[in-house]
Design a protein around this motif. Structure first.
Motif, PDB file in Angstrom:
ATOM      1  N   PHE A  32      50.425  15.441 -14.651  1.00  0.00           N
ATOM      2  CA  PHE A  32      50.692  15.264 -13.228  1.00  0.00           C
ATOM      3  C   PHE A  32      50.545  16.671 -12.759  1.00  0.00           C
ATOM      4  O   PHE A  32      51.418  17.637 -12.892  1.00  0.00           O
ATOM      5  N   ARG A  33      49.419  17.202 -12.252  1.00  0.00           N
ATOM      6  CA  ARG A  33      48.917  18.489 -11.966  1.00  0.00           C
ATOM      7  C   ARG A  33      49.385  18.773 -10.558  1.00  0.00           C
ATOM      8  O   ARG A  33      49.201  18.246  -9.499  1.00  0.00           O
ATOM      9  N   PHE A  34      49.511  20.216 -10.436  1.00  0.00           N
ATOM     10  CA  PHE A  34      49.318  20.969  -8.988  1.00  0.00           C
ATOM     11  C   PHE A  34      48.984  22.182  -9.336  1.00  0.00           C
ATOM     12  O   PHE A  34      48.887  22.869 -10.168  1.00  0.00           O
ATOM     13  N   ASP A  35      48.548  22.858  -8.005  1.00  0.00           N
ATOM     14  CA  ASP A  35      47.767  24.076  -8.345  1.00  0.00           C
ATOM     15  C   ASP A  35      48.818  25.043  -8.475  1.00  0.00           C
ATOM     16  O   ASP A  35      49.851  25.158  -7.376  1.00  0.00           O
ATOM     17  N   SER A  36      48.992  25.945  -9.294  1.00  0.00           N
ATOM     18  CA  SER A  36      49.938  26.792  -9.711  1.00  0.00           C
ATOM     19  C   SER A  36      49.945  27.942  -8.423  1.00  0.00           C
ATOM     20  O   SER A  36      51.099  28.653  -8.419  1.00  0.00           O
TER      21      SER A  36
END
Length: 118
Positions: A32-36
């Motif tokens: 479950f990714r998001f832009d750091s």
């Protein structure tokens, strides 16, 4: 499928699995990714989200204010509000449930459960 969720293929599951004793698990953040680069903004919106949904009584007006914050942040970062919302939802998922357990049934269908710890 949400483009910010890594597909749980056999290869991805094998490559990203973690083992602790006899338990096999995965980090939710790996799937479950998001832009750091927007982590700090997501954190601020999350704090307001927590205030609204756990300290105040949720109302349409309060929910609208969160949506407005997401749209404003999306515009600032030059991404669509839907993409920003999806990343925000993933951020919440990772914060609340950092451990993911993937299972494959007898028909080969993959499902998951999210946990706050092992």
């Amino acid at each position: 499928m949400n483009k910010f969720i890594l597909e749980p293929t056999d290869e991805n599951l094998e490559r990203l699995k973690k083992i602790k004793g006899t338990k096999v698990y995965w980090h939710t953040a790996d799937f479950f990714r998001f832009d750091s680069s927007i982590r700090d903004e997501l954190s601020i919106i999350f704090d307001d989200y927590m205030d609204i949904f756990f300290e105040w009584k949720p109302t349409d007006k309060n929910e609208f204010s969160i949506a407005r914050m997401i749209v404003k942040a999306a515009r600032k970062n030059k991404i669509s509000p839907q993409d920003y919302r999806d990343q925000f939802e993933n951020y919440i998922t990772v914060i609340w449930t950092p451990v993911c357990l993937w299972r494959k049934d007898e028909f080969g269908k993959i499902s998951y459960s999210l946990k706050s710890n092992l």
